[in-house]
Design a protein around this motif. Structure first.
Motif, short mmCIF file in Angstrom:
data_model
loop_
_atom_site.label_atom_id
_atom_site.label_comp_id
_atom_site.label_asym_id
_atom_site.label_seq_id
_atom_site.Cartn_x
_atom_site.Cartn_y
_atom_site.Cartn_z
N SER A 33 0.78 -1.39 -0.05
CA SER A 33 0.15 -0.04 0.08
C SER A 33 0.94 1.21 0.17
O SER A 33 1.82 1.44 1.03
N VAL A 34 0.53 2.15 -0.87
CA VAL A 34 0.86 3.51 -1.07
C VAL A 34 0.45 4.41 -0.18
O VAL A 34 0.91 4.96 0.68
N SER A 35 -1.04 4.38 0.09
CA SER A 35 -1.73 5.25 0.88
C SER A 35 -1.51 5.08 2.53
O SER A 35 -1.84 5.70 3.21
N SER A 36 -0.60 3.99 2.70
CA SER A 36 -0.29 3.94 4.08
C SER A 36 0.73 5.09 4.52
O SER A 36 0.81 5.05 5.78
N LEU A 37 1.15 5.57 3.71
CA LEU A 37 2.04 6.54 3.75
C LEU A 37 1.28 8.00 4.60
O LEU A 37 2.08 8.90 4.87
N PHE A 38 -0.08 7.89 4.27
CA PHE A 38 -0.75 9.24 4.99
C PHE A 38 -0.92 8.76 6.39
O PHE A 38 -1.37 9.78 7.04
N ASP A 39 -0.62 7.87 6.76
CA ASP A 39 -0.92 7.60 8.35
C ASP A 39 0.57 7.91 9.16
O ASP A 39 1.60 7.63 8.77
N ASN A 40 0.26 8.55 10.27
CA ASN A 40 1.26 9.03 11.08
C ASN A 40 2.05 7.68 11.55
O ASN A 40 3.36 7.95 11.48
N LYS A 41 1.50 6.58 11.92
CA LYS A 41 2.35 5.57 12.20
C LYS A 41 3.33 5.06 11.29
O LYS A 41 4.45 4.62 11.76
N THR A 42 3.08 5.21 10.02
CA THR A 42 4.08 4.86 9.16
C THR A 42 5.05 5.99 8.58
O THR A 42 6.21 5.76 8.37
N LEU A 43 4.34 7.23 8.74
CA LEU A 43 4.98 8.22 8.27
C LEU A 43 6.17 8.81 9.25
O LEU A 43 7.42 9.00 8.84
N VAL A 44 5.82 8.98 10.48
CA VAL A 44 6.62 9.40 11.50
C VAL A 44 8.04 8.78 11.63
O VAL A 44 9.07 9.44 11.67
N PRO A 45 8.20 7.39 11.57
CA PRO A 45 9.49 6.90 11.34
C PRO A 45 10.34 7.05 10.21
O PRO A 45 11.55 7.30 10.21
N LEU A 46 9.67 7.68 9.10
CA LEU A 46 10.53 8.06 7.73
C LEU A 46 11.36 9.38 8.42
O LEU A 46 12.34 9.64 7.59
N TYR A 47 10.87 10.03 9.14
CA TYR A 47 11.26 11.54 9.57
C TYR A 47 11.71 11.50 10.83
O TYR A 47 12.05 12.47 11.30
N GLU A 48 12.17 10.39 11.44
CA GLU A 48 12.69 10.30 12.80
C GLU A 48 14.01 10.83 12.70
O GLU A 48 14.86 10.69 11.75
N GLY A 49 14.35 11.77 13.83
CA GLY A 49 15.59 12.42 13.76
C GLY A 49 15.35 13.84 13.29
O GLY A 49 16.04 14.93 13.53
N LEU A 50 14.45 14.09 12.29
CA LEU A 50 14.22 15.45 11.64
C LEU A 50 13.24 16.23 12.50
O LEU A 50 13.25 17.53 12.78
N TYR A 51 11.93 15.59 13.09
CA TYR A 51 11.00 16.13 13.82
C TYR A 51 10.78 15.46 14.94
O TYR A 51 10.94 14.03 14.67
N ASN A 52 10.54 15.82 15.95
CA ASN A 52 10.18 15.40 17.32
C ASN A 52 8.87 15.47 17.76
O ASN A 52 8.47 15.74 19.21
N ALA A 53 8.11 15.83 16.94
CA ALA A 53 6.43 16.14 17.02
C ALA A 53 5.71 15.02 17.68
O ALA A 53 6.10 13.62 17.38
N ASP A 54 4.93 14.88 18.55
CA ASP A 54 4.28 14.00 19.26
C ASP A 54 2.92 13.78 18.47
O ASP A 54 2.39 14.83 17.64
#
Length: 339
Positions: free
Chosen positions: A318-339
Protein backbone atom coordinates in the motif's frame (compact mmCIF):
# COMPACT_ATOMS: atom_id res chain seq x y z
CA UNK A 1 6.35 -8.86 -8.97
CA UNK A 2 9.69 -7.52 -10.18
CA UNK A 3 12.10 -9.87 -11.86
CA UNK A 4 15.12 -8.43 -10.05
CA UNK A 5 16.01 -8.12 -6.38
CA UNK A 6 15.98 -4.30 -6.24
CA UNK A 7 14.18 -1.34 -7.85
CA UNK A 8 16.34 0.68 -10.22
CA UNK A 9 16.37 4.48 -10.34
CA UNK A 10 17.18 6.80 -13.22
CA UNK A 11 16.98 10.58 -13.28
CA UNK A 12 16.67 13.37 -15.80
CA UNK A 13 18.16 16.80 -15.21
CA UNK A 14 15.09 18.44 -13.63
CA UNK A 15 15.94 17.66 -9.99
CA UNK A 16 19.10 15.62 -9.63
CA UNK A 17 19.44 16.61 -5.98
CA UNK A 18 16.09 15.03 -5.05
CA UNK A 19 16.87 11.93 -7.12
CA UNK A 20 20.21 11.50 -5.33
CA UNK A 21 18.53 11.93 -1.93
CA UNK A 22 15.91 9.32 -2.84
CA UNK A 23 18.70 6.91 -3.82
CA UNK A 24 20.43 7.61 -0.50
CA UNK A 25 17.23 6.91 1.45
CA UNK A 26 16.70 3.70 -0.50
CA UNK A 27 20.21 2.63 0.43
CA UNK A 28 19.33 3.13 4.11
CA UNK A 29 16.06 1.19 3.77
CA UNK A 30 17.52 -1.67 1.77
CA UNK A 31 20.78 -1.96 3.72
CA UNK A 32 22.81 -1.83 0.52
CA UNK A 33 24.10 0.78 -1.88
CA UNK A 34 21.44 2.03 -4.32
CA UNK A 35 22.81 4.31 -7.02
CA UNK A 36 21.15 6.21 -9.84
CA UNK A 37 21.40 4.32 -13.11
CA UNK A 38 24.44 5.35 -15.13
CA UNK A 39 23.13 7.33 -18.08
CA UNK A 40 23.60 10.59 -19.91
CA UNK A 41 20.77 12.99 -20.71
CA UNK A 42 22.20 15.73 -22.89
CA UNK A 43 21.27 18.22 -25.58
CA UNK A 44 22.59 18.65 -29.08
CA UNK A 45 23.53 22.15 -30.18
CA UNK A 46 20.06 22.74 -31.61
CA UNK A 47 18.41 21.81 -28.30
CA UNK A 48 17.39 18.25 -29.19
CA UNK A 49 17.54 15.88 -26.23
CA UNK A 50 19.67 12.74 -26.40
CA UNK A 51 19.59 9.88 -23.88
CA UNK A 52 21.94 6.95 -23.53
CA UNK A 53 21.66 4.36 -20.75
CA UNK A 54 24.97 2.69 -19.94
CA UNK A 55 23.59 -0.17 -17.80
CA UNK A 56 21.63 -3.28 -18.68
CA UNK A 57 17.96 -2.65 -17.77
CA UNK A 58 16.39 -5.73 -19.35
CA UNK A 59 13.58 -6.98 -17.11
CA UNK A 60 14.28 -4.30 -14.49
CA UNK A 61 11.65 -2.41 -12.47
CA UNK A 62 12.62 1.14 -13.48
CA UNK A 63 11.68 4.36 -11.68
CA UNK A 64 12.32 7.63 -13.56
CA UNK A 65 12.59 10.58 -11.15
CA UNK A 66 11.75 13.70 -13.13
CA UNK A 67 9.48 16.62 -12.16
CA UNK A 68 8.15 18.49 -15.18
CA UNK A 69 8.93 21.92 -13.73
CA UNK A 70 10.54 24.92 -15.41
CA UNK A 71 11.61 24.55 -18.19
CA UNK A 72 8.47 22.42 -18.39
CA UNK A 73 8.73 21.44 -22.06
CA UNK A 74 12.39 20.39 -21.83
CA UNK A 75 11.84 18.37 -18.68
CA UNK A 76 8.73 16.72 -20.10
CA UNK A 77 10.62 15.72 -23.25
CA UNK A 78 13.47 14.34 -21.13
CA UNK A 79 10.95 12.16 -19.29
CA UNK A 80 9.38 10.89 -22.53
CA UNK A 81 12.72 10.19 -24.23
CA UNK A 82 14.15 8.40 -21.16
CA UNK A 83 10.98 6.29 -21.14
CA UNK A 84 11.42 5.42 -24.81
CA UNK A 85 15.06 4.47 -24.24
CA UNK A 86 14.09 2.16 -21.37
CA UNK A 87 11.17 0.60 -23.25
CA UNK A 88 13.37 -0.13 -26.28
CA UNK A 89 15.92 -1.66 -23.89
CA UNK A 90 13.32 -4.18 -22.63
CA UNK A 91 12.79 -2.72 -19.13
CA UNK A 92 10.36 -4.86 -17.14
CA UNK A 93 8.17 -2.00 -15.87
CA UNK A 94 8.52 1.77 -16.10
CA UNK A 95 7.19 4.03 -13.34
CA UNK A 96 7.40 7.80 -13.71
CA UNK A 97 8.08 9.50 -10.37
CA UNK A 98 6.91 13.07 -11.04
CA UNK A 99 7.15 15.08 -7.80
CA UNK A 100 5.71 18.13 -9.58
CA UNK A 101 3.32 17.51 -12.47
CA UNK A 102 3.60 20.38 -14.95
CA UNK A 103 0.57 21.47 -17.03
CA UNK A 104 -1.71 20.40 -14.15
CA UNK A 105 -3.29 23.85 -14.04
CA UNK A 106 -4.71 23.26 -17.53
CA UNK A 107 -7.07 20.51 -16.39
CA UNK A 108 -10.34 21.78 -17.92
CA UNK A 109 -11.67 24.18 -20.54
CA UNK A 110 -12.27 27.54 -18.89
CA UNK A 111 -13.22 29.21 -22.18
CA UNK A 112 -14.14 28.20 -25.71
CA UNK A 113 -11.33 27.09 -28.03
CA UNK A 114 -8.83 26.29 -25.26
CA UNK A 115 -6.97 22.99 -24.70
CA UNK A 116 -7.02 20.52 -21.83
CA UNK A 117 -3.24 20.27 -21.79
CA UNK A 118 -3.07 18.03 -18.71
CA UNK A 119 -4.97 15.34 -20.62
CA UNK A 120 -2.68 15.72 -23.64
CA UNK A 121 0.39 15.30 -21.41
CA UNK A 122 -1.17 12.20 -19.82
CA UNK A 123 -1.75 10.69 -23.27
CA UNK A 124 1.86 11.39 -24.26
CA UNK A 125 3.21 9.69 -21.14
CA UNK A 126 1.14 6.56 -21.65
CA UNK A 127 2.00 6.41 -25.37
CA UNK A 128 5.72 6.71 -24.54
CA UNK A 129 5.51 3.55 -22.44
CA UNK A 130 5.03 4.73 -18.84
CA UNK A 131 3.06 2.07 -16.97
CA UNK A 132 2.57 3.80 -13.62
CA UNK A 133 2.78 7.36 -12.26
CA UNK A 134 3.83 8.40 -8.77
CA UNK A 135 3.28 12.10 -8.13
CA UNK A 136 2.49 14.54 -5.31
CA UNK A 137 -0.26 17.08 -4.70
CA UNK A 138 -1.77 17.30 -8.15
CA UNK A 139 -3.28 20.72 -8.73
CA UNK A 140 -6.55 18.96 -9.57
CA UNK A 141 -7.10 15.42 -8.31
CA UNK A 142 -9.30 14.55 -11.32
CA UNK A 143 -6.11 14.47 -13.42
CA UNK A 144 -5.66 10.91 -12.11
CA UNK A 145 -8.65 10.04 -14.30
CA UNK A 146 -6.87 11.35 -17.40
CA UNK A 147 -4.61 8.28 -17.26
CA UNK A 148 -5.59 4.72 -18.16
CA UNK A 149 -2.74 3.49 -15.97
CA UNK A 150 -2.40 3.50 -12.14
CA UNK A 151 -1.63 6.92 -10.63
CA UNK A 152 -0.58 7.31 -6.99
CA UNK A 153 -0.97 10.87 -5.72
CA UNK A 154 1.02 11.50 -2.54
CA UNK A 155 0.28 14.42 -0.21
CA UNK A 156 2.63 16.84 1.50
CA UNK A 157 0.10 17.66 4.26
CA UNK A 158 1.09 14.75 6.56
CA UNK A 159 4.72 15.92 6.45
CA UNK A 160 3.63 19.55 6.88
CA UNK A 161 1.64 18.51 9.95
CA UNK A 162 4.80 17.03 11.50
CA UNK A 163 6.72 20.20 10.67
CA UNK A 164 4.06 22.47 12.17
CA UNK A 165 3.81 20.45 15.38
CA UNK A 166 7.60 20.63 15.72
CA UNK A 167 8.06 24.32 14.90
CA UNK A 168 4.98 25.61 16.74
CA UNK A 169 5.32 23.36 19.78
CA UNK A 170 3.74 25.03 22.82
CA UNK A 171 1.63 27.49 20.81
CA UNK A 172 -0.55 25.08 18.84
CA UNK A 173 -3.68 26.60 20.42
CA UNK A 174 -2.89 29.84 18.56
CA UNK A 175 -2.70 28.23 15.13
CA UNK A 176 -5.29 29.00 12.43
CA UNK A 177 -5.12 27.20 9.08
CA UNK A 178 -6.10 29.42 6.15
CA UNK A 179 -7.18 28.49 2.64
CA UNK A 180 -6.15 31.21 0.13
CA UNK A 181 -9.34 30.63 -1.89
CA UNK A 182 -12.61 28.72 -1.75
CA UNK A 183 -11.28 26.07 -4.15
CA UNK A 184 -8.52 25.07 -1.72
CA UNK A 185 -10.77 24.49 1.30
CA UNK A 186 -10.56 20.68 1.11
CA UNK A 187 -6.74 20.80 1.15
CA UNK A 188 -6.67 23.25 4.07
CA UNK A 189 -9.29 21.30 5.99
CA UNK A 190 -7.20 18.13 5.70
CA UNK A 191 -4.20 19.84 7.31
CA UNK A 192 -6.37 21.57 9.93
CA UNK A 193 -7.81 18.19 10.92
CA UNK A 194 -4.34 16.68 11.28
CA UNK A 195 -3.14 19.40 13.65
CA UNK A 196 -6.54 19.96 15.32
CA UNK A 197 -6.72 23.64 14.34
CA UNK A 198 -9.61 25.89 13.20
CA UNK A 199 -10.03 26.91 9.56
CA UNK A 200 -10.37 30.29 7.87
CA UNK A 201 -10.71 31.31 4.21
CA UNK A 202 -9.48 34.23 2.15
CA UNK A 203 -12.15 34.75 -0.49
CA UNK A 204 -10.70 36.43 -3.58
CA UNK A 205 -12.55 37.86 -6.55
CA UNK A 206 -10.86 38.47 -9.88
CA UNK A 207 -11.95 40.94 -12.54
CA UNK A 208 -9.59 39.28 -15.03
CA UNK A 209 -6.81 36.69 -15.00
CA UNK A 210 -3.83 37.73 -12.90
CA UNK A 211 -5.58 40.69 -11.28
CA UNK A 212 -7.36 40.40 -7.92
CA UNK A 213 -10.11 42.98 -7.41
CA UNK A 214 -11.07 42.17 -3.84
CA UNK A 215 -10.13 39.91 -0.90
CA UNK A 216 -12.25 39.08 2.12
CA UNK A 217 -11.14 37.15 5.21
CA UNK A 218 -13.81 34.70 6.35
CA UNK A 219 -13.28 33.75 10.00
CA UNK A 220 -11.85 35.36 13.13
CA UNK A 221 -8.06 35.50 12.85
CA UNK A 222 -7.42 38.09 15.56
CA UNK A 223 -4.30 37.16 17.56
CA UNK A 224 -3.83 33.94 15.57
CA UNK A 225 -0.68 32.54 13.99
CA UNK A 226 -2.13 31.99 10.53
CA UNK A 227 -0.83 29.24 8.25
CA UNK A 228 -1.80 29.59 4.59
CA UNK A 229 -1.93 26.23 2.80
CA UNK A 230 -1.82 25.74 -0.98
CA UNK A 231 -0.51 23.31 -3.58
CA UNK A 232 1.77 25.71 -5.48
CA UNK A 233 3.23 29.19 -5.42
CA UNK A 234 4.17 30.76 -8.75
CA UNK A 235 4.71 34.54 -8.81
CA UNK A 236 3.61 34.87 -5.14
CA UNK A 237 1.34 37.85 -5.81
CA UNK A 238 -1.82 36.25 -4.42
CA UNK A 239 -0.05 34.75 -1.42
CA UNK A 240 1.59 38.04 -0.40
CA UNK A 241 -1.69 39.94 -0.76
CA UNK A 242 -3.45 37.30 1.35
CA UNK A 243 -0.80 37.71 4.05
CA UNK A 244 -1.38 41.49 4.05
CA UNK A 245 -5.15 41.07 4.42
CA UNK A 246 -4.72 38.60 7.28
CA UNK A 247 -2.43 40.99 9.14
CA UNK A 248 -4.93 43.81 8.57
CA UNK A 249 -7.63 41.51 9.97
CA UNK A 250 -5.66 41.17 13.21
CA UNK A 251 -3.48 38.09 12.71
CA UNK A 252 -0.40 37.96 14.97
CA UNK A 253 1.78 36.21 12.35
CA UNK A 254 1.35 34.77 8.88
CA UNK A 255 3.19 31.71 7.63
CA UNK A 256 2.64 29.63 4.49
CA UNK A 257 3.04 25.94 3.69
CA UNK A 258 3.07 25.34 -0.07
CA UNK A 259 3.75 21.96 -1.68
CA UNK A 260 5.42 23.14 -4.90
CA UNK A 261 7.72 26.16 -4.97
CA UNK A 262 7.50 27.22 -8.61
CA UNK A 263 8.61 30.73 -7.55
CA UNK A 264 8.97 32.32 -10.97
CA UNK A 265 9.62 35.94 -11.92
CA UNK A 266 9.52 38.34 -8.95
CA UNK A 267 8.34 35.68 -6.49
CA UNK A 268 11.42 35.52 -4.22
CA UNK A 269 11.64 39.31 -3.97
CA UNK A 270 7.94 39.53 -3.15
CA UNK A 271 8.22 36.89 -0.44
CA UNK A 272 11.28 38.61 1.03
CA UNK A 273 9.46 41.95 1.26
CA UNK A 274 6.08 40.54 2.29
CA UNK A 275 4.27 40.18 5.61
CA UNK A 276 5.05 36.45 5.58
CA UNK A 277 7.16 35.44 8.55
CA UNK A 278 8.03 32.18 6.83
CA UNK A 279 7.30 30.26 3.65
CA UNK A 280 7.77 26.49 3.79
CA UNK A 281 7.98 24.56 0.51
CA UNK A 282 9.06 21.05 -0.44
CA UNK A 283 11.97 20.08 -2.69
CA UNK A 284 9.64 18.68 -5.38
CA UNK A 285 11.13 21.41 -7.61
CA UNK A 286 14.87 22.01 -7.41
CA UNK A 287 15.42 25.31 -5.61
CA UNK A 288 17.30 28.12 -7.30
CA UNK A 289 20.13 29.82 -5.46
CA UNK A 290 17.87 32.82 -4.82
CA UNK A 291 15.36 30.55 -3.08
CA UNK A 292 18.08 28.92 -0.99
CA UNK A 293 19.42 32.33 0.04
CA UNK A 294 16.03 33.77 1.00
CA UNK A 295 15.90 34.16 4.79
CA UNK A 296 12.18 33.48 5.17
CA UNK A 297 11.94 30.45 2.85
CA UNK A 298 12.51 26.98 4.28
CA UNK A 299 12.56 23.69 2.35
CA UNK A 300 11.12 20.42 3.69
CA UNK A 301 12.65 17.22 2.21
CA UNK A 302 10.40 14.79 0.36
CA UNK A 303 13.03 12.10 -0.30
CA UNK A 304 11.95 9.96 2.71
CA UNK A 305 8.34 9.95 1.46
CA UNK A 306 9.18 9.20 -2.17
CA UNK A 307 11.76 6.55 -1.28
CA UNK A 308 9.22 4.63 0.80
CA UNK A 309 6.56 5.07 -1.90
CA UNK A 310 8.96 3.58 -4.45
CA UNK A 311 9.66 0.61 -2.16
CA UNK A 312 5.93 0.07 -1.60
CA UNK A 313 5.24 0.27 -5.35
CA UNK A 314 8.04 -2.18 -6.10
CA UNK A 315 6.84 -4.55 -3.35
CA UNK A 316 3.20 -4.26 -4.40
CA UNK A 317 2.20 -2.95 -0.96
CA UNK A 318 0.00 0.00 0.00
CA UNK A 319 1.12 3.52 -0.92
CA UNK A 320 -1.82 5.12 0.90
CA UNK A 321 -0.39 3.76 4.17
CA UNK A 322 2.10 6.65 3.97
CA UNK A 323 -0.72 9.05 4.84
CA UNK A 324 -0.87 7.50 8.32
CA UNK A 325 1.34 8.96 11.07
CA UNK A 326 2.28 5.49 12.32
CA UNK A 327 3.98 4.86 8.97
CA UNK A 328 5.16 8.39 8.25
CA UNK A 329 6.74 9.45 11.57
CA UNK A 330 9.52 6.80 11.49
CA UNK A 331 10.52 8.01 8.00
CA UNK A 332 11.27 11.47 9.42
CA UNK A 333 12.77 10.28 12.71
CA UNK A 334 15.56 12.61 13.75
CA UNK A 335 14.19 15.50 11.73
CA UNK A 336 11.00 16.06 13.73
CA UNK A 337 10.25 15.30 17.35
CA UNK A 338 6.53 16.10 17.22
CA UNK A 339 4.14 14.00 19.29
Amino acid sequence: MPTTSEPKLISGNANRALASNVARRLSMHRGMSVELCDARVERFNDGEIFVEVYENVRGEDMFIIQPTSNPANDNLMELLIITDALRRSSAGRITAVIPYFGYARQDRRMKARTPISAKLVANMMVEAGIERVLTMDLHATQIQGFFDIPVDNLYASPVFALDIKDHFKGVMDDIMVVSPDVGGVARARELAKRIDAPLSIVDKRREKAGEIAEMTVIGDVVGKKCIIVDDLIDTAGTLCKAAEHLMEAGAAEVHAYISHGVLSGPAVERVTNSKLKSLVITDSIEATQAVKDCANIRIVPMAPLFAQAIINTWNGTSVSSLFDNKTLVPLYEGLYNAD
